[in-house]
Design a protein around this motif. Structure first.
Motif, short mmCIF file in Angstrom:
data_model
loop_
_atom_site.label_atom_id
_atom_site.label_comp_id
_atom_site.label_asym_id
_atom_site.label_seq_id
_atom_site.Cartn_x
_atom_site.Cartn_y
_atom_site.Cartn_z
N UNK A 57 0.83 -1.20 0.00
CA UNK A 57 0.00 0.00 0.00
C UNK A 57 0.86 1.25 0.00
N UNK A 58 1.90 1.26 0.80
CA UNK A 58 2.77 2.43 0.88
C UNK A 58 3.58 2.63 -0.40
N UNK A 59 3.76 1.60 -1.18
CA UNK A 59 4.54 1.71 -2.42
C UNK A 59 3.72 2.25 -3.59
N UNK A 60 2.41 2.30 -3.46
CA UNK A 60 1.58 2.77 -4.57
C UNK A 60 1.67 4.29 -4.72
N UNK A 61 1.81 4.78 -5.94
CA UNK A 61 1.83 6.24 -6.18
C UNK A 61 0.41 6.81 -6.17
N UNK A 62 -0.16 6.92 -4.98
CA UNK A 62 -1.57 7.31 -4.87
C UNK A 62 -1.81 8.74 -5.35
#
Length: 376
Positions: A151-156
């Motif tokens: 989740x933290x690696x996604x470029x939200x």
């Protein structure tokens, strides 16, 4: 059938020198669904233009209107769903999404592009490319222990500001807390748990439980409607829809799913084999071993590590096994005493297995009398 509609008269024009009465045709427009032609009438004394509309309501149509409406409805209900973690479970869900006409994207560390193409799914190796597709829904299908780093690696920052995030993990309070910590407040959050998998749901999802908790859904009919359309996927497949808070789910799951997986893992250690005289009960145990052993150990570890109720269930299981052994040995001790002493000595009070406290209640400490009995 033709219908005539009189329109506003135009100013009088100079009298013509010939033709007592003259009709001039002018095909000014052609607009679906009617064909319109305009007529002008004139007389010798004065020319007064009066426009008439002719609507041919039974004219041949350039396309099928019903098909157009049906397509428009399909477009309005179709979702763009991005599956993050395209392993067995992600592929399993993708088949249903595609079957119902939704647009499905996928991303995973492993290259599943060949499998994705065969399922009608567009695969992206780079999460930036995935997020730039602006999906309506980001569906996390990762293992429990890898959920937070993924989740933290996604470029939200590349996503639409109101994107809906959904998880399908077997524990619920853990992903709920991670979502609330990591995602900005303008993202929507839906925590779900399909209580089935590729094995138990391979033939049908009918009457299989689907648990969900609308953790954070923004205002607006479009955002509420999007959540309903996503849940409708599972309802159309015949699932039994169960609204439930994440805390309630974890309490129930520890006493059902975690115990089921634990018993399956224990029986797997016994290396059970089929026999020529299998009973229905034994077949059930073999099926349990097959179903639980097909899941990764990471799943089982996640059920233990990320559900605070799991440790209590292990302690209860251990206590129940010890109590059962004592009951068996107590019966055996009574039989041996009768054989040795006959009627010369009456057997003592038979030990009866005490029921364990219900889930959520503290386990009782052994009583002093029980300790004395154990020592004697």
């Amino acid at each position: 059938m033709l219908s005539f509609t009189p329109l506003q008269s135009k100013p009088t024009l100079p009298t013509p020198t010939s033709n007592p009465t003259r009709w001039s045709w002018s095909h000014l427009t052609h607009h679906h669904p009617t064909t319109r032609r305009h007529f002008f009438a004139s007389s010798p004394s004065k020319v007064s233009y009066r426009r008439l509309n002719i609507n041919a309501i039974d004219a041949a149509q350039p396309y099928d209107y019903e098909a157009f409406v049906s397509n428009q409805y399909a477009q309005s209900t179709r979702l763009k769903i991005a599956i993050v973690g395209f392993g067995n479970f992600g592929q399993f869900l993708a088949k249903a999404f595609v079957r119902q006409g939704h647009v499905v994207f996928a991303h995973s560390r492993t290259d599943y592009s060949h499998i994705a193409n065969s399922l009608g799914v567009l695969f992206f190796q780079d999460p930036h490319d995935l997020c730039e597709q602006h999906p309506d829904v980001i569906l996390l299908c990762t293992s429990i222990i890898s959920t937070e780093p993924v989740l933290r690696s996604l470029p939200i920052q590349r996503l639409k500001r109101n994107t809906l995030f959904v998880d399908v993990l077997s524990v619920k309070e853990f992903p709920k807390n991670i979502f609330l910590q990591v995602l900005p407040s303008h993202f929507d959050i839906l925590c779900t748990h399909p209580m089935f998998g590729p094995e138990s749901g391979k033939d049908s999802w009918k009457d299989l439980a689907f648990v969900f908790d609308k953790v954070r859904i923004g205002e607006g009919e479009s955002r509420k409607g999007r959540v309903d359309r996503f849940l409708d996927i599972f309802e159309k497949e015949g699932c039994r829809m169960v609204p439930m808070t994440c805390a309630e789910h974890d309490r129930y799951a520890a006493g059902s799913q975690f115990i089921t997986h634990t018993m399956g893992r224990v029986l797997e250690k016994l290396d059970l084999d089929t026999t020529p005289i299998n009973t229905k009960g034994y077949e059930t145990l073999l099926n349990l071993v097959e179903n639980t052993s097909s899941d990764s150990f990471d799943l089982y570890y996640g059920l233990f590590m990320y559900n605070k109720n799991a440790m209590e269930q292990l302690e209860r299981l251990d206590l129940a096994f010890e109590a059962l052994k004592k009951e068996l040995f107590g019966h055996l001790h009574e039989v041996l005493r009768k054989q040795l002493f006959g009627k010369a000595e009456e057997a003592g009070q038979r030990r009866i297995l005490t029921k364990l406290p219900k889930n959520g209640y503290a386990l009782p400490a052994p009583s002093s009398e029980a300790v004395k009995s154990e020592n004697n």
